[in-house]
Structures are given as C-alpha cells and as structure tokens.
Design a protein around this motif. Structure first.
Motif, mmCIF file in Angstrom:
data_model
loop_
_atom_site.group_PDB
_atom_site.id
_atom_site.type_symbol
_atom_site.label_atom_id
_atom_site.label_comp_id
_atom_site.label_asym_id
_atom_site.label_seq_id
_atom_site.Cartn_x
_atom_site.Cartn_y
_atom_site.Cartn_z
ATOM 1 N N VAL A 1 0.832 -1.207 0.000
ATOM 2 C CA VAL A 1 0.000 0.000 0.000
ATOM 3 C C VAL A 1 0.866 1.256 0.000
ATOM 4 O O VAL A 1 0.669 2.172 -0.804
ATOM 5 C CB VAL A 1 -0.945 -0.013 1.220
ATOM 6 C CG1 VAL A 1 -1.686 1.320 1.343
ATOM 7 C CG2 VAL A 1 -1.944 -1.154 1.096
ATOM 8 N N GLN A 2 1.844 1.302 0.911
ATOM 9 C CA GLN A 2 2.659 2.506 1.031
ATOM 10 C C GLN A 2 3.619 2.682 -0.142
ATOM 11 O O GLN A 2 3.955 3.805 -0.520
ATOM 12 C CB GLN A 2 3.441 2.470 2.345
ATOM 13 C CG GLN A 2 2.558 2.570 3.579
ATOM 14 C CD GLN A 2 3.354 2.640 4.868
ATOM 15 O OE1 GLN A 2 4.549 2.351 4.892
ATOM 16 N NE2 GLN A 2 2.696 3.013 5.950
ATOM 17 N N GLY A 3 4.072 1.576 -0.704
ATOM 18 C CA GLY A 3 5.033 1.680 -1.797
ATOM 19 C C GLY A 3 4.436 1.488 -3.173
ATOM 20 O O GLY A 3 5.173 1.271 -4.146
ATOM 21 N N ALA A 4 3.088 1.563 -3.282
ATOM 22 C CA ALA A 4 2.417 1.296 -4.560
ATOM 23 C C ALA A 4 2.957 2.142 -5.717
ATOM 24 O O ALA A 4 3.237 1.603 -6.796
ATOM 25 C CB ALA A 4 0.909 1.488 -4.403
ATOM 26 N N PRO A 5 3.126 3.466 -5.542
ATOM 27 C CA PRO A 5 3.629 4.245 -6.687
ATOM 28 C C PRO A 5 4.994 3.762 -7.187
ATOM 29 O O PRO A 5 5.204 3.620 -8.401
ATOM 30 C CB PRO A 5 3.707 5.672 -6.128
ATOM 31 C CG PRO A 5 2.717 5.702 -5.015
ATOM 32 C CD PRO A 5 2.797 4.335 -4.397
ATOM 33 N N ASP A 6 5.925 3.502 -6.272
ATOM 34 C CA ASP A 6 7.256 3.051 -6.679
ATOM 35 C C ASP A 6 7.208 1.642 -7.258
ATOM 36 O O ASP A 6 7.919 1.336 -8.233
ATOM 37 C CB ASP A 6 8.212 3.085 -5.482
ATOM 38 C CG ASP A 6 8.505 4.502 -5.017
ATOM 39 O OD1 ASP A 6 8.525 5.400 -5.883
ATOM 40 O OD2 ASP A 6 8.686 4.711 -3.819
ATOM 41 N N LEU A 7 6.391 0.783 -6.663
ATOM 42 C CA LEU A 7 6.287 -0.593 -7.164
ATOM 43 C C LEU A 7 5.747 -0.606 -8.592
ATOM 44 O O LEU A 7 6.222 -1.366 -9.449
ATOM 45 C CB LEU A 7 5.384 -1.418 -6.248
ATOM 46 C CG LEU A 7 5.937 -1.735 -4.857
ATOM 47 C CD1 LEU A 7 4.846 -2.335 -3.971
ATOM 48 C CD2 LEU A 7 7.115 -2.704 -4.959
ATOM 49 N N ILE A 8 4.743 0.233 -8.843
ATOM 50 C CA ILE A 8 4.169 0.300 -10.190
ATOM 51 C C ILE A 8 5.170 0.913 -11.159
ATOM 52 O O ILE A 8 5.348 0.433 -12.288
ATOM 53 C CB ILE A 8 2.858 1.106 -10.156
ATOM 54 C CG1 ILE A 8 1.801 0.354 -9.333
ATOM 55 C CG2 ILE A 8 2.340 1.361 -11.569
ATOM 56 C CD1 ILE A 8 0.538 1.155 -9.086
ATOM 57 N N ALA A 9 5.844 1.980 -10.723
ATOM 58 C CA ALA A 9 6.789 2.675 -11.609
ATOM 59 C C ALA A 9 7.934 1.762 -12.036
ATOM 60 O O ALA A 9 8.412 1.843 -13.171
ATOM 61 C CB ALA A 9 7.340 3.914 -10.900
ATOM 62 N N PHE A 10 8.384 0.886 -11.135
ATOM 63 C CA PHE A 10 9.518 0.019 -11.454
ATOM 64 C C PHE A 10 9.089 -1.400 -11.845
ATOM 65 O O PHE A 10 9.926 -2.303 -11.938
ATOM 66 C CB PHE A 10 10.470 -0.052 -10.253
ATOM 67 C CG PHE A 10 11.226 1.218 -10.017
ATOM 68 C CD1 PHE A 10 12.401 1.493 -10.717
ATOM 69 C CD2 PHE A 10 10.762 2.162 -9.111
ATOM 70 C CE1 PHE A 10 13.090 2.673 -10.511
ATOM 71 C CE2 PHE A 10 11.444 3.345 -8.899
ATOM 72 C CZ PHE A 10 12.611 3.600 -9.593
ATOM 73 N N GLY A 11 7.788 -1.587 -12.050
ATOM 74 C CA GLY A 11 7.307 -2.885 -12.507
ATOM 75 C C GLY A 11 7.429 -3.993 -11.480
ATOM 76 O O GLY A 11 7.493 -5.172 -11.845
ATOM 77 N N ALA A 12 7.462 -3.643 -10.200
ATOM 78 C CA ALA A 12 7.627 -4.649 -9.144
ATOM 79 C C ALA A 12 6.330 -4.936 -8.407
ATOM 80 O O ALA A 12 6.331 -5.682 -7.425
ATOM 81 C CB ALA A 12 8.682 -4.182 -8.147
ATOM 82 N N ALA A 13 5.214 -4.364 -8.858
ATOM 83 C CA ALA A 13 3.944 -4.549 -8.153
ATOM 84 C C ALA A 13 3.512 -6.011 -8.177
ATOM 85 O O ALA A 13 3.008 -6.540 -7.173
ATOM 86 C CB ALA A 13 2.869 -3.663 -8.781
ATOM 87 N N LYS A 14 3.702 -6.685 -9.312
ATOM 88 C CA LYS A 14 3.278 -8.075 -9.412
ATOM 89 C C LYS A 14 4.044 -8.957 -8.429
ATOM 90 O O LYS A 14 3.459 -9.826 -7.771
ATOM 91 C CB LYS A 14 3.483 -8.581 -10.840
ATOM 92 C CG LYS A 14 2.969 -9.999 -11.070
ATOM 93 C CD LYS A 14 3.113 -10.406 -12.523
ATOM 94 C CE LYS A 14 2.562 -11.820 -12.744
ATOM 95 N NZ LYS A 14 2.710 -12.230 -14.171
ATOM 96 N N ALA A 15 5.341 -8.720 -8.320
ATOM 97 C CA ALA A 15 6.151 -9.503 -7.380
ATOM 98 C C ALA A 15 5.701 -9.279 -5.944
ATOM 99 O O ALA A 15 5.634 -10.216 -5.136
ATOM 100 C CB ALA A 15 7.625 -9.142 -7.538
ATOM 101 N N GLN A 16 5.355 -8.024 -5.611
ATOM 102 C CA GLN A 16 4.904 -7.734 -4.253
ATOM 103 C C GLN A 16 3.534 -8.353 -3.994
ATOM 104 O O GLN A 16 3.255 -8.836 -2.894
ATOM 105 C CB GLN A 16 4.852 -6.225 -4.035
ATOM 106 C CG GLN A 16 4.502 -5.798 -2.621
ATOM 107 C CD GLN A 16 5.547 -6.198 -1.609
ATOM 108 O OE1 GLN A 16 6.682 -6.505 -1.969
ATOM 109 N NE2 GLN A 16 5.165 -6.224 -0.341
ATOM 110 N N LEU A 17 2.676 -8.351 -5.023
ATOM 111 C CA LEU A 17 1.375 -9.010 -4.885
ATOM 112 C C LEU A 17 1.549 -10.509 -4.653
ATOM 113 O O LEU A 17 0.828 -11.118 -3.847
ATOM 114 C CB LEU A 17 0.525 -8.760 -6.129
ATOM 115 C CG LEU A 17 -0.115 -7.377 -6.247
ATOM 116 C CD1 LEU A 17 -0.718 -7.198 -7.642
ATOM 117 C CD2 LEU A 17 -1.198 -7.198 -5.180
ATOM 118 N N LEU A 18 2.506 -11.108 -5.371
ATOM 119 C CA LEU A 18 2.775 -12.530 -5.170
ATOM 120 C C LEU A 18 3.283 -12.796 -3.759
ATOM 121 O O LEU A 18 2.930 -13.813 -3.140
ATOM 122 C CB LEU A 18 3.793 -13.022 -6.203
ATOM 123 C CG LEU A 18 3.304 -13.094 -7.651
ATOM 124 C CD1 LEU A 18 4.453 -13.459 -8.589
ATOM 125 C CD2 LEU A 18 2.171 -14.129 -7.772
#
Length: 570
Positions: A194-211
């Motif tokens: 939740v807190q790092g969503a913008p950075d995770l999305i910007a660097f394409g790491a959101a999927k890994a964090q969701l996993l």
C-alpha cells in the motif's frame, strides 16, 4: 493487573461456575420431572420440580449473560492496560529503536498480537473454571447416587480435561505458533504494497509484491486450516468420550436400579446430568490450541517490551535551567542502531541566538547529531550539555520543550492544514498560524484554497507537493516557538532556486533564537554565523561561508559544483 481487575475476573469465573451449576440443576430437575410425571402422580408432588425447572432455566440464562458481560469487561480492561503499556514502550523506542522492527510486523504486534491476549481470559481460563465447577458437581451428585457411575464420569472428565487437550496441543503446536509470525509477514507485505504502490508500479515490481502478499496469505490460510482440523479432531474425541461416558453411566445406573440401589426415577437424573456436564467440555481442546497461540503472541509482545531504551532516563532528573540557552558538545561519539559509528569526536558550540549550519554528504552523521541533541540517541562517549547541564541529566520531555526539531521525515497527519500546524502549539490563534505560514512562503497558497486552513492534506500529506509538505513541517516547528530550533533538511524536495530562497526565509524567521540548520545544500548559507562540514562523522572544515570559500577546500569544491548545476539548470 490491579486488584479491581482481579476481582472482576474472579466474579466472572464465579458467575460462569454458577451458570454451569444452574445448567446441571436444570437437567436434574427436568429429568426428574419427566420421569416422575410418567408415573402420573398427584400434581402437588410435581409443583416443586416445576418451580425448580423455571428457576434454574432463568438463572442459567441470567448467570451466563452476566458472566459474559463481566468477563468481557474485565478482558477489555486488561487489553487496554496492555495496549497502553505497549504504546508507552513504542513511544520510548521512537524513533531510534523502531527500525529494529518492520513497520508491518510492528503493526501486527501492536494490534493483532495484543488483541489475542484477551483470548487467554475468555477462551482458556473461563472454560476451565466452568469445567472444573461442573465436573465437580456432576461427580459429586452422580457418585452419591451411583458410585460406579461417578467413577465413570471422573475418568471421562480427566481424559477430556487432560489427554484430549494435550493431544490437540501437540497437533496444533506448530501451526498455532506459526500463525503469529505469518500474520506479521502478511501485514508487512500489505503495508509495503500500500505505502510503496507508486514506486512498485513505476519500477514494474507490483506483481512480485502481490505474489509475496499472496504467498503470506496462502500460508496463513494453511495454518488456519491445520488449526481447524486439529480443533475438529479434539471436538470429535471429546464427543466420543462424552458418548461413551453416558453409555457407561446408563449401564451402571441400570445395574443399580436392578439391585434396588437406585430408584428408577433417579436413573434419568443420573444420565441427563452426566450428558449436560459434557456439553461444557467441548471447548477444552480449542482452549489448549488458543493457549498455544496466545503464548506465541505474548512472546512477540514481550520481545517488543524487552527492547532496551535508545536513551536512559535519569532516575533523579535535574531541573531545566533558565533561558537563554546555549548548547555545548565535546568529543561526542555515537553509533547508529546497526552499530556503525555515526559521529566520531564532534565538538559544537551553540550560543544563544547563534545560527549554525551543518553540511555534508548523506551518511556523514548530520541527522545523528540532531538525534543526540533531541535525546533520541545515547552518546557512546563525550559530553553534551545545555547551559552546562548534561543532557543525560535532564528529563527528555523537558529538554524537548526547549529544543524543537523540524525533521525531513516528520509526519503530516490526515487532518487539515490548521490541525497540522497547531500540533506545534495547540492554543495558537489563527493570526499566529498565518504568520508561521507566511514565514515559510505558504500563506498566499493557503489563502488561494477554497477552504483555507481547513483544507484536508490527506494521509501523509498526499495532497501536498513535496515542497509544500516540507514547508508545512517547518511552519509547525516555527509556531512551536522553541528557544533552540533544529531544521533537518528543510529544503528537501525543492529545486535549487526555491531551496536557497526558503533557507534565507527560515534563517530570517528564526532570527533571535538558536538555530541549527542541517542540509546537504549550500544555497542560502551566506548569512549563518558558522558552518560545519561533516564527513564520515568528523568535522573536516569549520568557518563562515566566505572563509570556507576562500580556503578552497572541500566546502569550496561542493559550492562550485552546486553552482555549476544551478547555472546549467537555468
């Protein structure tokens, strides 16, 4: 735990035991009434039993309600005490001691683990108190009427109270012990997501964090399923023992009736009382499983409470000296919580009204110096004093009424601009808050907003730009009117031109008070009384801006490089 809370818990246990006794009385009188009525006696012979059924039926409901009311009230009071104790510990640890814990896991300890402690009173202690009371009454009543049946009930009760819960605990030990850690891991993953969503999305790491969050959730579900299977096994074994016990009591009772040792009417009483008593033992296996989970949660809470304070409060604090205030540091050494040396032999003098800037690259120890002056971190060696009084001899809260900090990571609350400003001084008038905003260059912007000071800033100041957020933090510190003010990276998130202008504004606004400006930018420092350049925790250069430029050393090179960047950006 206070004596009043202990009395409440004792009262809840007595009420629970009373409810269990009323339930057994209801089963006994109802069984006798049914059996006796089958013989078609005179109605007068049944009158007392009818009254008894009504009395025990009403009493059982009232006592159970009262037991839950008093028991939950006591549990919530205990929970409030524990939560306040944990919060007080977190307050003592902040900010230097908190990085030892992950934010999500810390949240799980403070919320979920603390909440789990109430289960010790409601789902472990209470069921056992009720069981002991009901089993004792049942064994006494049945044993008096049919001694053999009393032995059967005693054996079954011991097995239900010991063997089955111990077996359930062994089966559930690993899963229940793992549940607290898994919950902490899931909380950490979700908070990071939740807190790092913008950075995770910007660097394409959101999927890994969701996993990662999905794996933690799946593990928590697996642990919960294992616990549920164990609880089901325990309940099944308890039900089996209860059934065997009832059959054993029935067989012993039939033999006693045949031998003339027991009136036939009382056979129903013996069987129904035995059956009613075992309705109260079904929760015992789950109680042992709950005990294992509570034990692990308690260990995690105790681990938080056992962390050493970053600073030691004096047992006999020295009264705060009178103004004006001067600060002196000699040979100060300090370490980061990780153990790395942060400051190595720092000397610093802040006379009343002085403005001193501390500059240097990231990791040079600038913010650690602020932590020392705010008593967020303990000295390893050296001396730090306020008007000649060692900082360690002053009560930390008293010191912080003199020394104020506007940190680069200061929290902006999800409230209005005015609410965030008045955190510095709750009794500040609107004119004073507007003056503080004007000093940091925010007043014109605030006046242009439809709601002015009543404008909501969002969580962590999400509706503000980085520069606006930083200016708001500084305005809050200025409104606090501290005699000694530490400004830690006030120009963070600002472009070089705006940074220089804000630095000049702040130094002008802080005129007359002792000011320590911590920054990695050199713009606007021409008017400060003295500049310290830190590298690797040591002062490598000291003097005025003009002196340091003329010396042609490290400060001069940083200045030339910064000016070159500024020219190119223009």
């Amino acid at each position: 735990m206070t004596s009043r809370l202990t009395a409440r818990l004792a009262a809840a246990s007595l009420l629970g035991a009373g409810g269990a006794a009323a339930g057994l009385g209801l089963a006994a009188t109802a069984g006798w009434l049914i059996a006796r009525a089958s013989e078609h006696p005179n109605m007068a012979a049944l009158g007392l039993a009818v009254v008894g059924v009504r009395f025990f039926g009403i009493s059982r409901g009232l006592l159970r309600y009262a037991e839950r009311l008093v028991g939950h009230d006591a549990a919530f009071r205990v929970l409030a005490e524990v939560r306040m104790k944990v919060y007080a510990r977190l307050e003592r640890l902040a900010p230097a001691g908190l990085p030892a814990f992950r934010s999500g896991d810390l949240l799980a300890r403070f919320v979920d683990d603390v909440d789990s402690l109430q289960d010790l009173l409601l789902r472990v202690v209470s069921p056992y108190v009720v069981f002991v009371a009901s089993a004792g009454l049942t064994i006494g009543l049945v044993g008096t009427l049919v001694p053999t049946a009393g032995v059967v009930v005693l054996v079954a009760a011991l097995l239900c109270a010991t063997a089955v819960p111990v077996l359930a605990r062994q089966l559930v030990r690993r899963s229940e012990a793992r549940q607290a850690e898994t919950r902490g891991e899931l909380s950490t993953a979700v908070v990071d997501l939740v807190q790092g969503a913008p950075d995770l999305i910007a660097f394409g790491a959101a999927k890994a964090q969701l996993l990662r969050a999905g794996r933690a959730d799946a593990e928590l579900a697996r642990v919960a399923r294992a616990a549920a299977r164990t609880a089901g096994t325990g309940s099944g074994l308890t039900t089996l023992l209860a059934g065997l016990c009832v059959w054993g009591v029935l067989a012993a009772g039939i033999v006693a009736v045949d031998n003339g040792q027991l009136p036939g009417v009382l056979l129903t009483v013996v069987v129904l009382v035995s059956l009613a008593s075992f309705e109260l033992v079904t929760g015992l296996p789950q109680a042992f499983a709950t005990l294992e989970r509570v034990r692990r949660c308690r260990e995690r809470v105790d681990a938080l409470l056992a962390v050493d304070d970053p600073v030691r409060e004096p047992t006999d604090p020295v009264p705060l000296p009178a103004a004006p205030y001067s600060i002196r540091l000699r040979g100060v050494r300090a370490r980061y919580p990780s153990g790395r040396l942060a400051l190595d032999g720092i000397d610093l003098d802040l006379a009343p009204g002085d403005s001193v800037a501390v500059v240097g690259p990231s990791g040079a120890g600038k913010s650690t110096l602020a932590a020392i002056l705010m008593r967020f971190l303990e000295l390893e060696s050296g001396m730090a004093s306020l008007n000649g009084v060692c900082l360690g001899d002053l009560e930390s809260d008293a010191l912080r009424r003199v020394v104020g900090l506007a940190g680069q990571d200061a929290h902006v609350f999800d409230r209005t601009i005015g609410d965030n400003l008045r955190l510095g001084r709750p009794d500040a008038t609107e004119a004073e808050t507007r003056a503080a905003l004007a000093e940091v260059g925010l007043l014109a912007w605030v006046d242009g907003l439809p709601n002015g000071l009543a404008t909501e800033v969002g969580e962590h100041g999400a509706r503000l730009s980085g520069g606006q957020r930083q200016r708001l933090v500084v305005a809050r510190a200025l409104l606090g009117d501290f005699p000694v003010l530490i400004l830690d990276e006030p120009t963070e998130h600002l472009d070089p031109g705006a940074a220089g202008a804000l630095t000049a504004n702040l130094l002008a606004a802080a005129s007359g008070r002792t000011t320590l400006l911590i920054t990695h930018r050199l713009s606007g420092l021409q008017t400060v009384d003295r500049i310290l350049l830190l590298e690797a925790g040591r002062v490598v250069e000291s003097g005025t801006h003009a002196d340091l430029i003329a010396a042609g050393g490290a400060y001069s090179r940083i200045w030339n490089r910064e000016q070159g960047h500024l020219i190119r950006s223009e």
